[in-house]
Design a protein around this motif. Structure first.
Motif, PDB file in Angstrom:
ATOM      1  N   TRP A  67       6.596  -6.449  12.639  1.00 51.46           N
ATOM      2  CA  TRP A  67       5.647  -5.352  12.510  1.00 51.46           C
ATOM      3  C   TRP A  67       5.739  -4.343  13.651  1.00 51.46           C
ATOM      4  O   TRP A  67       5.215  -3.247  13.546  1.00 51.46           O
ATOM      5  CB  TRP A  67       4.240  -5.928  12.436  1.00 51.46           C
ATOM      6  CG  TRP A  67       4.016  -6.986  13.486  1.00 51.46           C
ATOM      7  CD1 TRP A  67       4.319  -8.315  13.371  1.00 51.46           C
ATOM      8  CD2 TRP A  67       3.493  -6.807  14.793  1.00 51.46           C
ATOM      9  NE1 TRP A  67       3.997  -8.968  14.538  1.00 51.46           N
ATOM     10  CE2 TRP A  67       3.489  -8.067  15.429  1.00 51.46           C
ATOM     11  CE3 TRP A  67       3.018  -5.697  15.491  1.00 51.46           C
ATOM     12  CZ2 TRP A  67       3.033  -8.252  16.725  1.00 51.46           C
ATOM     13  CZ3 TRP A  67       2.559  -5.892  16.784  1.00 51.46           C
ATOM     14  CH2 TRP A  67       2.576  -7.153  17.384  1.00 51.46           C
ATOM     15  N   GLY A  68       6.409  -4.672  14.730  1.00 50.16           N
ATOM     16  CA  GLY A  68       6.466  -3.800  15.898  1.00 50.16           C
ATOM     17  C   GLY A  68       7.041  -2.428  15.612  1.00 50.16           C
ATOM     18  O   GLY A  68       6.559  -1.426  16.124  1.00 50.16           O
ATOM     19  N   GLU A  69       8.059  -2.384  14.763  1.00 48.98           N
ATOM     20  CA  GLU A  69       8.675  -1.085  14.486  1.00 48.98           C
ATOM     21  C   GLU A  69       7.792  -0.179  13.625  1.00 48.98           C
ATOM     22  O   GLU A  69       8.065   1.005  13.498  1.00 48.98           O
ATOM     23  CB  GLU A  69      10.058  -1.258  13.881  1.00 48.98           C
ATOM     24  CG  GLU A  69      10.095  -2.035  12.596  1.00 48.98           C
ATOM     25  CD  GLU A  69      11.523  -2.465  12.261  1.00 48.98           C
ATOM     26  OE1 GLU A  69      12.434  -1.633  12.312  1.00 48.98           O
ATOM     27  OE2 GLU A  69      11.701  -3.648  11.955  1.00 48.98           O
ATOM     28  N   LEU A  70       6.729  -0.713  13.065  1.00 49.72           N
ATOM     29  CA  LEU A  70       5.813   0.126  12.288  1.00 49.72           C
ATOM     30  C   LEU A  70       4.870   0.915  13.186  1.00 49.72           C
ATOM     31  O   LEU A  70       4.376   1.972  12.799  1.00 49.72           O
ATOM     32  CB  LEU A  70       4.990  -0.717  11.316  1.00 49.72           C
ATOM     33  CG  LEU A  70       5.765  -1.393  10.194  1.00 49.72           C
ATOM     34  CD1 LEU A  70       4.830  -2.228   9.342  1.00 49.72           C
ATOM     35  CD2 LEU A  70       6.498  -0.388   9.350  1.00 49.72           C
ATOM     36  N   LEU A  71       4.608   0.398  14.392  1.00 49.94           N
ATOM     37  CA  LEU A  71       3.701   1.089  15.312  1.00 49.94           C
ATOM     38  C   LEU A  71       4.291   2.445  15.682  1.00 49.94           C
ATOM     39  O   LEU A  71       5.369   2.526  16.258  1.00 49.94           O
ATOM     40  CB  LEU A  71       3.472   0.266  16.574  1.00 49.94           C
ATOM     41  CG  LEU A  71       2.605  -0.970  16.401  1.00 49.94           C
ATOM     42  CD1 LEU A  71       2.660  -1.828  17.647  1.00 49.94           C
ATOM     43  CD2 LEU A  71       1.179  -0.573  16.077  1.00 49.94           C
ATOM     44  N   GLY A  72       3.610   3.509  15.319  1.00 50.39           N
ATOM     45  CA  GLY A  72       4.069   4.856  15.641  1.00 50.39           C
ATOM     46  C   GLY A  72       5.230   5.334  14.796  1.00 50.39           C
ATOM     47  O   GLY A  72       5.767   6.397  15.042  1.00 50.39           O
ATOM     48  N   GLY A  73       5.624   4.573  13.786  1.00 52.94           N
ATOM     49  CA  GLY A  73       6.774   4.947  12.965  1.00 52.94           C
ATOM     50  C   GLY A  73       6.424   5.746  11.731  1.00 52.94           C
ATOM     51  O   GLY A  73       7.297   6.064  10.935  1.00 52.94           O
ATOM     52  N   GLY A  74       5.139   6.067  11.552  1.00 55.46           N
ATOM     53  CA  GLY A  74       4.732   6.855  10.386  1.00 55.46           C
ATOM     54  C   GLY A  74       4.766   6.070   9.088  1.00 55.46           C
ATOM     55  O   GLY A  74       4.811   6.650   8.013  1.00 55.46           O
ATOM     56  N   ALA A  75       4.761   4.748   9.180  1.00 56.70           N
ATOM     57  CA  ALA A  75       4.820   3.905   7.997  1.00 56.70           C
ATOM     58  C   ALA A  75       3.682   2.886   8.045  1.00 56.70           C
ATOM     59  O   ALA A  75       3.283   2.453   9.118  1.00 56.70           O
ATOM     60  CB  ALA A  75       6.156   3.175   7.958  1.00 56.70           C
ATOM     61  N   VAL A  76       3.167   2.535   6.878  1.00 59.14           N
ATOM     62  CA  VAL A  76       2.081   1.563   6.809  1.00 59.14           C
ATOM     63  C   VAL A  76       2.321   0.562   5.682  1.00 59.14           C
ATOM     64  O   VAL A  76       2.909   0.882   4.659  1.00 59.14           O
ATOM     65  CB  VAL A  76       0.693   2.220   6.595  1.00 59.14           C
ATOM     66  CG1 VAL A  76       0.276   3.034   7.803  1.00 59.14           C
ATOM     67  CG2 VAL A  76       0.668   3.055   5.337  1.00 59.14           C
ATOM     68  N   VAL A  77       1.844  -0.653   5.899  1.00 55.11           N
ATOM     69  CA  VAL A  77       1.877  -1.684   4.873  1.00 55.11           C
ATOM     70  C   VAL A  77       0.782  -1.350   3.864  1.00 55.11           C
ATOM     71  O   VAL A  77      -0.359  -1.092   4.239  1.00 55.11           O
ATOM     72  CB  VAL A  77       1.629  -3.078   5.487  1.00 55.11           C
ATOM     73  CG1 VAL A  77       1.513  -4.137   4.398  1.00 55.11           C
ATOM     74  CG2 VAL A  77       2.729  -3.427   6.485  1.00 55.11           C
ATOM     75  N   THR A  78       1.137  -1.338   2.577  1.00 55.74           N
ATOM     76  CA  THR A  78       0.143  -1.032   1.551  1.00 55.74           C
ATOM     77  C   THR A  78      -0.105  -2.195   0.600  1.00 55.74           C
ATOM     78  O   THR A  78      -1.046  -2.165  -0.176  1.00 55.74           O
ATOM     79  CB  THR A  78       0.557   0.195   0.716  1.00 55.74           C
ATOM     80  OG1 THR A  78       1.802  -0.074   0.068  1.00 55.74           O
ATOM     81  CG2 THR A  78       0.671   1.433   1.595  1.00 55.74           C
ATOM     82  N   ASP A  79       0.743  -3.210   0.667  1.00 52.29           N
ATOM     83  CA  ASP A  79       0.589  -4.361  -0.208  1.00 52.29           C
ATOM     84  C   ASP A  79       1.556  -5.440   0.264  1.00 52.29           C
ATOM     85  O   ASP A  79       2.407  -5.182   1.123  1.00 52.29           O
ATOM     86  CB  ASP A  79       0.912  -3.981  -1.662  1.00 52.29           C
ATOM     87  CG  ASP A  79       0.310  -4.938  -2.684  1.00 52.29           C
ATOM     88  OD1 ASP A  79      -0.340  -5.931  -2.300  1.00 52.29           O
ATOM     89  OD2 ASP A  79       0.516  -4.703  -3.895  1.00 52.29           O
ATOM     90  N   LYS A  80       1.422  -6.632  -0.287  1.00 49.58           N
ATOM     91  CA  LYS A  80       2.421  -7.664  -0.042  1.00 49.58           C
ATOM     92  C   LYS A  80       2.635  -8.442  -1.324  1.00 49.58           C
ATOM     93  O   LYS A  80       1.739  -8.560  -2.159  1.00 49.58           O
ATOM     94  CB  LYS A  80       2.049  -8.566   1.119  1.00 49.58           C
ATOM     95  CG  LYS A  80       0.931  -9.530   0.879  1.00 49.58           C
ATOM     96  CD  LYS A  80       0.747 -10.423   2.099  1.00 49.58           C
ATOM     97  CE  LYS A  80      -0.348 -11.433   1.850  1.00 49.58           C
ATOM     98  NZ  LYS A  80      -0.492 -12.360   2.967  1.00 49.58           N
ATOM     99  N   MET A  81       3.871  -8.921  -1.474  1.00 45.76           N
ATOM    100  CA  MET A  81       4.256  -9.670  -2.666  1.00 45.76           C
ATOM    101  C   MET A  81       4.840 -11.005  -2.207  1.00 45.76           C
ATOM    102  O   MET A  81       5.746 -11.017  -1.379  1.00 45.76           O
ATOM    103  CB  MET A  81       5.299  -8.894  -3.465  1.00 45.76           C
ATOM    104  CG  MET A  81       4.877  -7.489  -3.841  1.00 45.76           C
ATOM    105  SD  MET A  81       6.266  -6.468  -4.367  1.00 45.76           S
ATOM    106  CE  MET A  81       6.271  -6.805  -6.095  1.00 45.76           C
ATOM    107  N   ILE A  82       4.341 -12.088  -2.752  1.00 45.04           N
ATOM    108  CA  ILE A  82       4.858 -13.412  -2.414  1.00 45.04           C
ATOM    109  C   ILE A  82       6.100 -13.652  -3.275  1.00 45.04           C
ATOM    110  O   ILE A  82       6.034 -13.586  -4.500  1.00 45.04           O
ATOM    111  CB  ILE A  82       3.806 -14.519  -2.676  1.00 45.04           C
ATOM    112  CG1 ILE A  82       2.501 -14.218  -1.928  1.00 45.04           C
ATOM    113  CG2 ILE A  82       4.370 -15.885  -2.319  1.00 45.04           C
ATOM    114  CD1 ILE A  82       2.602 -14.167  -0.430  1.00 45.04           C
ATOM    115  N   ILE A  83       7.225 -13.923  -2.617  1.00 50.38           N
ATOM    116  CA  ILE A  83       8.478 -14.179  -3.327  1.00 50.38           C
ATOM    117  C   ILE A  83       8.731 -15.681  -3.426  1.00 50.38           C
ATOM    118  O   ILE A  83       9.159 -16.189  -4.447  1.00 50.38           O
ATOM    119  CB  ILE A  83       9.667 -13.495  -2.600  1.00 50.38           C
ATOM    120  CG1 ILE A  83       9.460 -11.980  -2.563  1.00 50.38           C
ATOM    121  CG2 ILE A  83      10.994 -13.837  -3.249  1.00 50.38           C
ATOM    122  CD1 ILE A  83       9.349 -11.329  -3.923  1.00 50.38           C
TER     123      ILE A  83
END
Length: 169
Positions: A67-83
């Motif tokens: 998740w570290g690369e999401l900080l300040g990267g202009g991207a957000v988690v919007t959902d998750k899918m269990i595979i």
């Protein structure tokens, strides 16, 4: 609105049944087979070049710090899918397009490893999803919780730092 699905897969794909299953799940959800990226992923560049892109980011049991690369990267988690029991896909969109509807939020924080914080933080506020030790003696941590204000209050009252919310699902 048309989606442009992208599967980030940093592992070898040949003979990987989890990879094959991830592609099928994405195809079922979007109606399109995803483009696959296996090299380092650059979220700002992806969303600049493909504003409608949706990145499916695998988080395996042993994944830490994903998740570290999401900080300040202009991207957000919007959902998750269990595979599978070992893998879930985080659904990531451009921050401007990220739906703000999920009740579970993902909070990043820098904390000092002191008992005061852990005594005040309880599961009704947030639970730890991942932790990484730093050279400075602090811990970078990802929490899942429902109330951002409560979480920030506990952090600040114990001398810790809030780094941001990286999404909700």
């Amino acid at each position: 609105m048309s989606q442009f699905p992208i599967l980030y897969w940093p592992r070898k794909t040949t003979g990987d049944t989890t990879y094959q299953l991830a592609r099928k799940v994405i195809n079922s959800a979007t109606g399109e087979m995803p483009e696959v990226i296996s090299s380092d992923i650059d979220f700002p560049s992806i969303f600049e070049n493909n504003p409608d892109a949706v990145v499916y980011y695998p988080v395996f049991c042993e994944s830490t710090g994903w998740w570290g690369e999401l900080l300040g990267g202009g991207a957000v988690v919007t959902d998750k899918m269990i595979i599978s029991p070992e893998c879930q896909l985080m659904v990531i969109k451009a921050e401007r397009d990220g739906a703000h509807h999920g009740s579970h939020q993902l909070f990043a924080a820098e904390i000092y490893p002191a008992s005061g914080f852990f005594k005040k933080m309880n599961s009704s506020i947030a639970t730890v999803a991942d932790m990484l030790a730093t050279d400075a003696g602090t811990i970078l941590a990802l929490f899942s919780g429902k109330n951002q204000n409560q979480f920030i209050n506990v952090l600040e009252s114990t001398g810790n730092s809030y780094l941001g919310c990286i999404g909700r699902y």
